[in-house]
Every structure is written in C-alpha cells, then in structure tokens.
Motif scaffolding. Sequence first.
Motif, PDB file in Angstrom:
ATOM      1  N   TYR A 153      33.618  45.699  48.753  1.00 38.25           N
ATOM      2  CA  TYR A 153      35.039  45.058  49.755  1.00 38.25           C
ATOM      3  C   TYR A 153      34.108  43.573  49.986  1.00 38.25           C
ATOM      4  O   TYR A 153      32.541  43.630  50.698  1.00 38.25           O
ATOM      5  N   ALA A 154      33.744  42.568  48.985  1.00 46.19           N
ATOM      6  CA  ALA A 154      33.030  41.501  49.987  1.00 46.19           C
ATOM      7  C   ALA A 154      33.429  40.906  51.216  1.00 46.19           C
ATOM      8  O   ALA A 154      34.150  40.988  51.954  1.00 46.19           O
ATOM      9  N   HIS A 212      34.508  41.725  41.774  1.00 45.84           N
ATOM     10  CA  HIS A 212      33.657  42.252  42.731  1.00 45.84           C
ATOM     11  C   HIS A 212      33.356  43.471  42.395  1.00 45.84           C
ATOM     12  O   HIS A 212      33.555  44.566  43.502  1.00 45.84           O
ATOM     13  N   CYS A 265      40.713  42.803  46.491  1.00 45.20           N
ATOM     14  CA  CYS A 265      39.613  41.791  47.337  1.00 45.20           C
ATOM     15  C   CYS A 265      38.375  42.307  46.126  1.00 45.20           C
ATOM     16  O   CYS A 265      37.311  42.463  46.480  1.00 45.20           O
TER      17      CYS A 265
END
Length: 561
Positions: A482-483, A475, A471
Amino acid sequence: MSCHFQTHIFSSHVLSIRDDLSGIAFREFWQDVGQQSLAIAQLQAEQYALWENDSHEFLVLFFAALLANKQVLIAPHRVKALEEELAQQGIHFLSRQSESLLENGTFELQHLDLNEQFLQQAQVYFYTSGSTGQPKKIPRTLRQLLNEVQGLDQSFDLLQDSIAIATVSHQHIYGLLFKLLLPLASGRSFYIPQLAFPEDVVAVQQKLKHLQCKNYVISSPALLKRWTRDVVLQDCQSVYSSGGKLESGIRPHLNRPVVEVLGSSETGGIAHRQQDDALWTPFANVNIRMAEHEELAVQTNHAFTEDWILTGDRVSVRDATCLKTLFQLSGRLDRLIKLEEKRLSLDAIEHKILTLDEIAECHVLVTQKDHRQILACVAVLTASAQHVLMQQNKAQFVAKLKQQLTEQLETIAIPRQWRFLSQLPRNSQSKLNKQMMQSLFQPLLTPVVLSQTYTEESAQYLLEFPPELACFKGHFPNLPIYAGVGQIGFIQHFAKQLWTALDWCNGYEQLKFQDLIKPYAVVQLKLQRQLHKVHFELYTQDKTLASGRLLFMLQQQTDTV
C-alpha cells in the motif's frame, strides 16, 4: 424503592464518579442542570443536536436543554457529513453555555419540578444505527424513557450501591438508559469514563474497591467476545450485553452472569435472558405476541407509540408462566429473499457456511453484479485457514469452499463472491456495519474500518487492508504494498470526515514511512487534531508503520452553540 428523576434532586449521594474517584453529588448535578437551562433557554432555535464525549457533561446538557423547552437530537457521532446534514435543517450542536451572560441570576434548586407535564412534553430523538440503510430519527418523550428505566429497575435486582461501568457509548439508547438514566432515577452512581478493553474494566473495578460498592458492567457482544478467563471481574453483580447477538460459548469466559438484552431504537428494550439457548423473558412493562407470518409484535409504554410495533423478527412463543409469555427468536423476516424466483433464507445459508472447518464467522448479503442480484459472503477464517489462504491463490481457496458447500446448499444458494477479513466490521455502537460490508463488493478505495472510537479532538481506527483495494494494483505485481501516497489519501479522508473545519490538505510535516503495509494487514490508526494540524500514526502491536502531521486549510466553521 422509588425510581423517578424527581426523587433524588436534593440528595448528597454521589451520582457520577470521575477517573480520580472524586464524585459529583445529585444536588450538584441538578444545580448545574438548572443553571445551564437558564442559559440555553435564551438560545433561539427549538431543536439541538447533542454529542459529548464526557458522560456527566452529556447528562447535564441533556436535561438542561429539555428543561429549557428545547428538543434534543441524540447524535450517533459527530462527523462532517452529519454536521452538514443537520445544519441544512437548522440544527446545530449544543455545547455548555457561558453563565456570565445570564441576566436571571442563580437557579434556585427548590424550583426544579420534573412534573408529569414536563415529562410528557420533553422530546428526544434517537437515530437508528444505520447499519442496514439510511438512519431514521425515532422520537421518544422523557416520560417514555422514564417508563423504560422503571421497567429495567423492576426486572433486574440491582443492589442500591451498584456503580454502573460502561464500555458502550451513552450516545446510544442502550448506554444512555443503563449507564446514565437508571442511576439518575434510582439513586445509584455511574463511573464517567467509557472503557475500551476487558482489562480496563477490571482495572477500574480494582480502583473502585476503595468505595466499598458493588458494580454492574454495560457492554456489547463485540467486546465480550474478546474476554478471556484470566480477566476476572471484581465486585461485579452482573454484566449486560446488547447491540447484537451474543455468540454462544462466551458466557463461560466470564466469572459473573451475563444478561443479554434484546431491543431496538424503535421499541426500546424488549426482553432479556441469561443463557445462550434460553427463552427470552419480556421486561416487566412489555407485552409481546406473534403476528402474521410469525412476526414478533411488541407493545410497551416506553416505545414511541402505544400501538403494537412489528419488529421484523420471526418468533415462536411459549406460555411458560401465567405472568409472562416467553419466546424464542428464529431469524429475521427481512433476511428471506427471492433470487431468480427462488425463496432463500440468508440466515439458513450462513448456518450452513459456518459448518465448514475454515469459517469462524460470516455474513451473507445480496449485491449487484452486471445488473443482476447475486449472493456474496464476508467471512472470518480460522487461524489455520487464514494461513492456507496466505499461501495460495484466492480463487483456488474460494473454489474449495464452494465445492464443500455443494453438499449442503443448492447451487443458487452458494455465494458467488467472497471477501475475507480478520473480523466482521462494526459501527461505533458495536453493531454489524452492513453498509461497510456492501462496499467490499464495489471498487474499494479505502481500507475497511473494523471498529472506531473518537472524542472531540482524537480518533482511533482498526483498519484492514483486503487485497481487492485499488491501491494495491500496480504496486507491485509480485509483492503488492500500500503506497505512501495512498496512506496519506485515506488519512485525509478520515480526518475530514471527523472534523468539519478541515478543508484541504496543503502540507506535511515529519512524514516517516517505516514499514510496509501488505494485503490482509490489520493496522491501528490514531489521529490527534490540534487546530489545523492532524498528527497520525499507523502501527501494529509491535511496530510503527508510518507517522507524521498533515496541515489543513480551515474552512468557515459551521456555527455551534
């Protein structure tokens, strides 16, 4: 003093002590057991799984099921996967039965006879920890469990008024024996709630002062490692530790003796010692010898077999007295491997890695990469080394470690892959979670569970977020986070693992994402279930990171009884 379950059936002495210090006497306990046994006897199945968070309730159902001539499987946890696996075998989880359905009236306590035939026939199954592979079921009779309790009572000089206090679960054989069965057979008492932190232990000891009794503490290496000198035990006769090796240097942090207990689900208790480097002393009813390849062999009347059992431990023996053969452990035989035709000791490699200034703890394992076996290492860094890692590229940091190891290990013995955590992950029984550490070297989809505790309707996780988590990728390149959608994903995963009735998530309420989760973050996750809703909170010591409620569809619940 007699040590037998039959001895104290009519006693008015307190067996179990609630959080408010109210007590339940032996005769009340056995009356409840008898009444429940009448109800359970009417159930059709011959074998039931048992998982109860409350120690007293667990003990009632444990004996009631055995008296009803049922076989009892002690579950290590109660999660969806295990429920489904057992249900396929026709095994369901046992719960308290309604006594209003009884046709046979009230149980007469004077008819309770825990005779030798009953002890020999009462069958219990334990799961091994599963830390090294697929868990196995280990059979024990109630007679064998009583033999072990009697061996403990002979080996340890506990005061008659000592109260058992535990930070470990009664669902594991160590907690069951020391916390529940030893008091039950010897006429002592136990404090019902399971405690989580050193400060909790001392708070309970302070509360128990009103009863003017001594106590003994049943704990684990994982918790004792977190002990500090300012947490002072009170009215405590001794502390017991089992479930893994107690690291050297921990004992001076406690103001009472720490008795380390060696044992396994297969053998039961084997031996004990009170100093870090002391020889092991076998329990009163245990014989040991050195078998082929210097392997420790154990024979005892409390194991599932009366034959000699090979333990997989390397041992050297010393006849220190005419009564008992003392011994020293020197590693696991199953940690001797062949890699590219080279014989290596994983224990010896770990010992060399621990000499590095940067490493506080480590676990070396064999993993697969490109169809080849390679060595990998999960390491806990010192605070200063952790700071350095956060400031530089991981590849550079690992290269420096490997360079230092070239002076101590041949090239093939230097781990090729490395993962860094704040602590080595452990399962619910405080044993190293070796399956979790293996998964660190596969595509990593969920955070690492460092530890977990759970009750029927709640759970608490300690999670770590390694930079290798899928994850984090994308990002964002220069500031990975961590979205939120990933957080919802692993929370659903854990919730559905725990609670069989939850099917799929079809909605959310009051979602709040209040702060970022970055690589190497260590985060607490708390889950609380209310029917189809699961409230969650992700937080650290000083702030909440996310919270909300997930709404689930409910599937057809597996029948429980």
